[in-house]
Design a protein around this motif. Structure first.
Motif, PDB file in Angstrom:
ATOM      1  N   ARG A   1       0.857  -1.192   0.000  1.00  0.00           N
ATOM      2  CA  ARG A   1       0.000   0.000   0.000  1.00  0.00           C
ATOM      3  C   ARG A   1       0.889   1.237   0.000  1.00  0.00           C
ATOM      4  NH1 ARG A   1      -5.271  -0.258   1.709  1.00  0.00           N
ATOM      5  NH2 ARG A   1      -5.059   1.547   3.090  1.00  0.00           N
ATOM      6  N   SER A   2       0.565   2.178  -0.880  1.00  0.00           N
ATOM      7  CA  SER A   2       1.482   3.294  -1.106  1.00  0.00           C
ATOM      8  C   SER A   2       0.776   4.631  -1.036  1.00  0.00           C
ATOM      9  CB  SER A   2       2.156   3.144  -2.481  1.00  0.00           C
ATOM     10  OG  SER A   2       2.769   1.889  -2.616  1.00  0.00           O
ATOM     11  N   VAL A   3       1.581   5.662  -0.785  1.00  0.00           N
ATOM     12  CA  VAL A   3       1.118   7.048  -0.874  1.00  0.00           C
ATOM     13  C   VAL A   3       2.139   7.828  -1.703  1.00  0.00           C
ATOM     14  CG1 VAL A   3      -0.148   7.043   1.308  1.00  0.00           C
ATOM     15  CG2 VAL A   3       2.279   7.665   1.286  1.00  0.00           C
ATOM     16  N   ILE A   4       1.692   8.947  -2.242  1.00  0.00           N
ATOM     17  CA  ILE A   4       2.562   9.812  -3.027  1.00  0.00           C
ATOM     18  C   ILE A   4       2.639  11.163  -2.333  1.00  0.00           C
ATOM     19  CG2 ILE A   4       2.872  11.005  -5.233  1.00  0.00           C
ATOM     20  CD1 ILE A   4       1.391   8.726  -6.587  1.00  0.00           C
ATOM     21  N   ILE A   5       3.861  11.583  -2.034  1.00  0.00           N
ATOM     22  CA  ILE A   5       4.079  12.912  -1.454  1.00  0.00           C
ATOM     23  C   ILE A   5       4.248  13.895  -2.601  1.00  0.00           C
ATOM     24  CG2 ILE A   5       5.555  14.342  -0.008  1.00  0.00           C
ATOM     25  CD1 ILE A   5       6.300  11.890   1.572  1.00  0.00           C
ATOM     26  N   GLY A   6       3.352  14.847  -2.685  1.00  0.00           N
ATOM     27  CA  GLY A   6       3.361  15.807  -3.779  1.00  0.00           C
ATOM     28  C   GLY A   6       2.053  15.729  -4.546  1.00  0.00           C
ATOM     29  N   ILE A   7       1.551  16.869  -4.986  1.00  0.00           N
ATOM     30  CA  ILE A   7       0.294  16.892  -5.743  1.00  0.00           C
ATOM     31  C   ILE A   7       0.458  17.739  -7.008  1.00  0.00           C
ATOM     32  CG2 ILE A   7      -1.304  16.377  -3.873  1.00  0.00           C
ATOM     33  CD1 ILE A   7      -1.635  19.312  -3.339  1.00  0.00           C
ATOM     34  N   SER A   8       1.650  17.707  -7.551  1.00  0.00           N
ATOM     35  CA  SER A   8       1.923  18.413  -8.802  1.00  0.00           C
ATOM     36  C   SER A   8       1.376  17.611  -9.970  1.00  0.00           C
ATOM     37  CB  SER A   8       3.439  18.591  -8.970  1.00  0.00           C
ATOM     38  OG  SER A   8       4.058  17.320  -9.100  1.00  0.00           O
ATOM     39  N   PRO A   9       1.350  18.169 -11.190  1.00  0.00           N
ATOM     40  CA  PRO A   9       0.917  17.394 -12.362  1.00  0.00           C
ATOM     41  C   PRO A   9       1.746  16.125 -12.560  1.00  0.00           C
ATOM     42  CG  PRO A   9       0.939  19.729 -12.888  1.00  0.00           C
ATOM     43  CD  PRO A   9       1.528  19.603 -11.516  1.00  0.00           C
ATOM     44  N   MET A  10       3.050  16.200 -12.245  1.00  0.00           N
ATOM     45  CA  MET A  10       3.883  15.010 -12.382  1.00  0.00           C
ATOM     46  C   MET A  10       3.464  13.931 -11.393  1.00  0.00           C
ATOM     47  SD  MET A  10       6.651  12.964 -11.570  1.00  0.00           S
ATOM     48  CE  MET A  10       7.656  13.774 -10.342  1.00  0.00           C
ATOM     49  N   ALA A  11       3.129  14.327 -10.160  1.00  0.00           N
ATOM     50  CA  ALA A  11       2.652  13.367  -9.159  1.00  0.00           C
ATOM     51  C   ALA A  11       1.334  12.750  -9.600  1.00  0.00           C
ATOM     52  CB  ALA A  11       2.495  14.064  -7.812  1.00  0.00           C
ATOM     53  N   ASP A  12       0.474  13.570 -10.193  1.00  0.00           N
ATOM     54  CA  ASP A  12      -0.806  13.080 -10.707  1.00  0.00           C
ATOM     55  C   ASP A  12      -0.577  12.051 -11.823  1.00  0.00           C
ATOM     56  OD1 ASP A  12      -3.468  13.522  -9.916  1.00  0.00           O
ATOM     57  OD2 ASP A  12      -3.907  14.495 -11.819  1.00  0.00           O
ATOM     58  N   ALA A  13       0.368  12.343 -12.717  1.00  0.00           N
ATOM     59  CA  ALA A  13       0.680  11.405 -13.802  1.00  0.00           C
ATOM     60  C   ALA A  13       1.263  10.103 -13.243  1.00  0.00           C
ATOM     61  CB  ALA A  13       1.678  12.045 -14.769  1.00  0.00           C
TER      62      ALA A  13
ATOM     63  N   ASN B   1      -3.142  -4.459 -11.937  1.00  0.00           N
ATOM     64  CA  ASN B   1      -2.024  -5.316 -11.548  1.00  0.00           C
ATOM     65  C   ASN B   1      -0.766  -4.530 -11.217  1.00  0.00           C
ATOM     66  OD1 ASN B   1      -3.572  -7.670 -11.998  1.00  0.00           O
ATOM     67  ND2 ASN B   1      -3.052  -7.612 -14.181  1.00  0.00           N
ATOM     68  N   ARG B   2      -0.931  -3.260 -10.804  1.00  0.00           N
ATOM     69  CA  ARG B   2       0.225  -2.483 -10.399  1.00  0.00           C
ATOM     70  C   ARG B   2       0.138  -2.200  -8.904  1.00  0.00           C
ATOM     71  NH1 ARG B   2       3.262  -0.022 -14.402  1.00  0.00           N
ATOM     72  NH2 ARG B   2       4.679   0.425 -12.678  1.00  0.00           N
ATOM     73  N   VAL B   3       0.670  -1.064  -8.490  1.00  0.00           N
ATOM     74  CA  VAL B   3       0.774  -0.738  -7.072  1.00  0.00           C
ATOM     75  C   VAL B   3      -0.540  -0.131  -6.560  1.00  0.00           C
ATOM     76  CG1 VAL B   3       2.042   0.654  -5.392  1.00  0.00           C
ATOM     77  CG2 VAL B   3       3.245  -0.358  -7.342  1.00  0.00           C
ATOM     78  N   PRO B   4      -1.044  -0.573  -5.384  1.00  0.00           N
ATOM     79  CA  PRO B   4      -2.251   0.041  -4.821  1.00  0.00           C
ATOM     80  C   PRO B   4      -1.927   1.354  -4.113  1.00  0.00           C
ATOM     81  CG  PRO B   4      -1.521  -1.762  -3.429  1.00  0.00           C
ATOM     82  CD  PRO B   4      -0.592  -1.735  -4.595  1.00  0.00           C
ATOM     83  N   VAL B   5      -2.062   2.475  -4.813  1.00  0.00           N
ATOM     84  CA  VAL B   5      -1.811   3.797  -4.226  1.00  0.00           C
ATOM     85  C   VAL B   5      -3.121   4.299  -3.621  1.00  0.00           C
ATOM     86  CG1 VAL B   5      -1.013   6.141  -4.662  1.00  0.00           C
ATOM     87  CG2 VAL B   5      -0.049   4.240  -5.972  1.00  0.00           C
ATOM     88  N   ILE B   6      -3.080   4.668  -2.351  1.00  0.00           N
ATOM     89  CA  ILE B   6      -4.324   5.026  -1.662  1.00  0.00           C
ATOM     90  C   ILE B   6      -4.579   6.532  -1.651  1.00  0.00           C
ATOM     91  CG2 ILE B   6      -4.287   2.962  -0.230  1.00  0.00           C
ATOM     92  CD1 ILE B   6      -3.199   4.656   2.054  1.00  0.00           C
ATOM     93  N   GLY B   7      -3.561   7.343  -1.941  1.00  0.00           N
ATOM     94  CA  GLY B   7      -3.812   8.777  -1.966  1.00  0.00           C
ATOM     95  C   GLY B   7      -2.546   9.610  -1.972  1.00  0.00           C
ATOM     96  N   PHE B   8      -2.768  10.947  -1.943  1.00  0.00           N
ATOM     97  CA  PHE B   8      -1.671  11.922  -1.970  1.00  0.00           C
ATOM     98  C   PHE B   8      -1.456  12.519  -0.588  1.00  0.00           C
ATOM     99  CE2 PHE B   8      -3.293  11.993  -6.329  1.00  0.00           C
ATOM    100  CZ  PHE B   8      -2.123  11.896  -7.070  1.00  0.00           C
ATOM    101  N   ILE B   9      -0.238  13.007  -0.383  1.00  0.00           N
ATOM    102  CA  ILE B   9       0.096  13.794   0.802  1.00  0.00           C
ATOM    103  C   ILE B   9       0.726  15.082   0.315  1.00  0.00           C
ATOM    104  CG2 ILE B   9       1.516  13.926   2.880  1.00  0.00           C
ATOM    105  CD1 ILE B   9       1.224  10.914   3.161  1.00  0.00           C
ATOM    106  N   ALA B  10       0.190  16.203   0.724  1.00  0.00           N
ATOM    107  CA  ALA B  10       0.671  17.499   0.244  1.00  0.00           C
ATOM    108  C   ALA B  10       1.941  17.894   0.973  1.00  0.00           C
ATOM    109  CB  ALA B  10      -0.400  18.559   0.437  1.00  0.00           C
ATOM    110  N   ALA B  11       2.907  18.387   0.208  1.00  0.00           N
ATOM    111  CA  ALA B  11       4.132  18.912   0.797  1.00  0.00           C
ATOM    112  C   ALA B  11       3.920  20.375   1.159  1.00  0.00           C
ATOM    113  CB  ALA B  11       5.281  18.759  -0.190  1.00  0.00           C
ATOM    114  N   SER B  12       4.912  20.972   1.790  1.00  0.00           N
ATOM    115  CA  SER B  12       4.819  22.380   2.183  1.00  0.00           C
ATOM    116  C   SER B  12       4.635  23.252   0.952  1.00  0.00           C
ATOM    117  CB  SER B  12       6.090  22.793   2.929  1.00  0.00           C
ATOM    118  OG  SER B  12       6.286  21.992   4.066  1.00  0.00           O
ATOM    119  N   GLY B  13       3.685  24.181   1.024  1.00  0.00           N
ATOM    120  CA  GLY B  13       3.447  25.089  -0.083  1.00  0.00           C
ATOM    121  C   GLY B  13       2.500  24.551  -1.133  1.00  0.00           C
ATOM    122  N   GLU B  14       1.969  23.344  -0.947  1.00  0.00           N
ATOM    123  CA  GLU B  14       1.069  22.747  -1.945  1.00  0.00           C
ATOM    124  C   GLU B  14      -0.377  22.693  -1.451  1.00  0.00           C
ATOM    125  OE1 GLU B  14       3.546  19.638  -4.679  1.00  0.00           O
ATOM    126  OE2 GLU B  14       2.899  18.901  -2.716  1.00  0.00           O
ATOM    127  N   ASN B  15      -0.686  23.353  -0.393  1.00  0.00           N
ATOM    128  CA  ASN B  15      -2.020  23.226   0.205  1.00  0.00           C
ATOM    129  C   ASN B  15      -3.135  23.743  -0.690  1.00  0.00           C
ATOM    130  OD1 ASN B  15      -0.915  22.107   2.523  1.00  0.00           O
ATOM    131  ND2 ASN B  15      -0.556  24.120   3.463  1.00  0.00           N
TER     132      ASN B  15
END
Length: 463
Positions: free
Chosen positions: A144-156, A165-179
């Motif tokens: 189970r995974s999360v992604i730190i960052g909510i930029s277009p690259m993180a979205d891609a 059949n890939r990785v189960p990503v459950i959501g994003f975590i915003a970094a400083s300045g990305e709120n």
């Protein structure tokens, strides 16, 4: 050399293939041994050779058809196994015909082996494929995974990781300045201040960091903070703000290396040698075939206005080296020191020159540049040196287009970016196509461009 990530993925796929392949081939050959023994009481040398060829030939046949890939379902896998088995037997029969050895084999044995050999492989395929998929599902669910960052690259990245059949990503975590940003593919779980609590609460086992290079200190801090937690930390560098050229990831003596702008000359030397040999040969043949047209155009230019038949202009070649590019003269003799591109109503162009330019016949003398090794048939179009000096600094990565030999035609030409570039934006679009060509370069791409070029010769943008 491949990256460590690629090596691990390839290693896992290799284990799946080789284990199932070994079991399948062992059972198929065991069936042949039993059939031959039952028929003649001994396994003659010709059958032993057939078994060796079966083992050797099955590797490329089964690999090409991805027979044992875990993403395929049971029916799809059995279908691919049948296709691989029949392709392999077809090749063996062809070899037997060519070597005139078909008579030494028992037809009854071979016919039985075709069916029973396949069934024996299916008998090993079904349980092993089931176990492989079950293990993959177990590992995937534990990752189970999360992604730190909510930029277009993180979205891609999220879109790629959440494919079947890939990785189960459950959501994003915003970094400083990305709120203020809002992700589109997965829910926002919180910010980095809550990271440790989210990892424990959601039973996260892998953290992807997808932040720009400007936040390198933040990336390092996150890595240090997560060292004492049972999570894998994967950094996906965000180079979105950089213009990359022929980029790749590799290793240098186990040290990770990111090539930001490697030249195709250094990364594909053998393929480029093939490109040069192919293009010089085609140029020589084209000169011979088009010699009547070349002679006729030369006479027309000479009669149209005073001056030389050929216009030889200094242009930048590979790695910025100055070369003289040949063209049929299409303009009246004038001072070329002024930075001025040809326009649709350019009064410098002669009547003969206008036709030569519209039909691109004026470019044909560059076949000699290709023959001499100064240019290529396909590559970024060379601009006048004075034009390069003007655009350098005004158009991003303008001179990077000279990492390959300039070409008579190119990707920019067949995608409509030819003719006058009266604005910097148009020149930027042409340069972008040239850089796309360098990043995607292959002999097959060259062939496609050469095939498409004749259909663009009468474009309304040519003058």
């Amino acid at each position: 050399m491949t990256s460590q990530y690629t090596s691990r993925a390839t290693h896992r796929k290799g284990l799946t293939f080789w284990s199932q392949w070994a079991c399948g081939m062992a059972l198929a050959n065991l069936v042949l041994i039993m059939l031959v023994w039952d028929q003649v009481g001994t396994v003659a040398s010709e059958y032993r050779v057939a078994m060796i060829l079966t083992v050797l030939g099955s590797v490329p046949a089964y690999s090409f058809l991805q027979v044992y890939h875990k993403r395929h379902g049971i029916l799809s896998g059995m279908g691919r196994l049948l296709a691989g088995w029949m392709s392999l037997l077809g090749a063996l029969i062809a070899i037997a015909f060519l070597t005139q050895t078909t008579a030494v084999f028992s037809r009854q044995v071979i016919m039985l082996w075709v069916g029973l050999g396949y069934l024996a492989q299916v008998a090993s395929f079904l349980p092993l494929h089931y176990l492989a998929r079950m293990h993959s599902r177990k590992v995937r669910n534990e990752r189970r995974s999360v992604i730190i960052g909510i930029s277009p690259m993180a979205d891609a990245l999220a879109k790629k990781l959440t494919t079947p059949n890939r990785v189960p990503v459950i959501g994003f975590i915003a970094a400083s300045g990305e709120n203020g940003l809002v992700p589109t593919t997965l829910p926002l779980l919180g910010n980095v201040d809550e990271l440790r609590d989210i990892i424990v609460r959601e039973e996260v086992r892998r953290v992807y960091i997808a932040l720009p290079l400007a936040q390198l200190a933040t990336i390092e801090g996150l890595y240090i903070d997560l060292l004492d937690m049972s999570v894998d930390v994967v950094w996906i560098p965000d180079f979105g703000s950089m213009m990359l050229l022929n980029q790749s990831i590799s290793e240098i003596e186990r040290m990770p290396a990111i090539y930001l702008n490697e030249s195709p000359i250094s990364s594909h030397p053998a393929a480029l040698l093939g490109k040069e040999l192919m293009e010089r040969t085609l140029a020589a043949l084209a000169i011979v075939a088009l010699s009547p047209l070349l002679i006729g155009a030369a006479i027309a230019v000479k009669l149209s206005s005073p001056g030389p038949v050929l216009f030889k202009q200094n242009r930048h070649g590979c790695n910025g080296e100055v070369i003289k590019v040949w063209k049929f003269r299409s303009m009246r003799v004038h001072d070329d020191s002024e930075v001025r591109q040809a326009t649709r109503t350019d009064d410098r162009i002669t009547r003969v020159g206008a036709f030569l330019r519209r039909s691109s016949i004026d470019e044909l003398p560059q076949l000699f540049n290709v023959l001499f090794g100064e240019m290529a048939l396909v590559g970024p179009r060379p601009h006048a040196v004075t034009h390069n000096l003007y655009y350098t600094g005004k158009v991003e990565a303008y001179m990077a287009r000279h990492r390959l030999k300039p070409g008579i035609t190119g990707l920019a030409q067949i995608t409509g970016h030819r003719g006058e570039t009266e604005t910097l934006e148009k020149m930027q679009q042409r340069v972008a196509q040239d850089l796309n060509y360098i990043n995607q370069w292959s002999l097959w791409l060259d062939i496609k461009i050469l095939v498409k070029t004749p259909f663009t010769l009468f474009s309304k943008n040519i003058y």
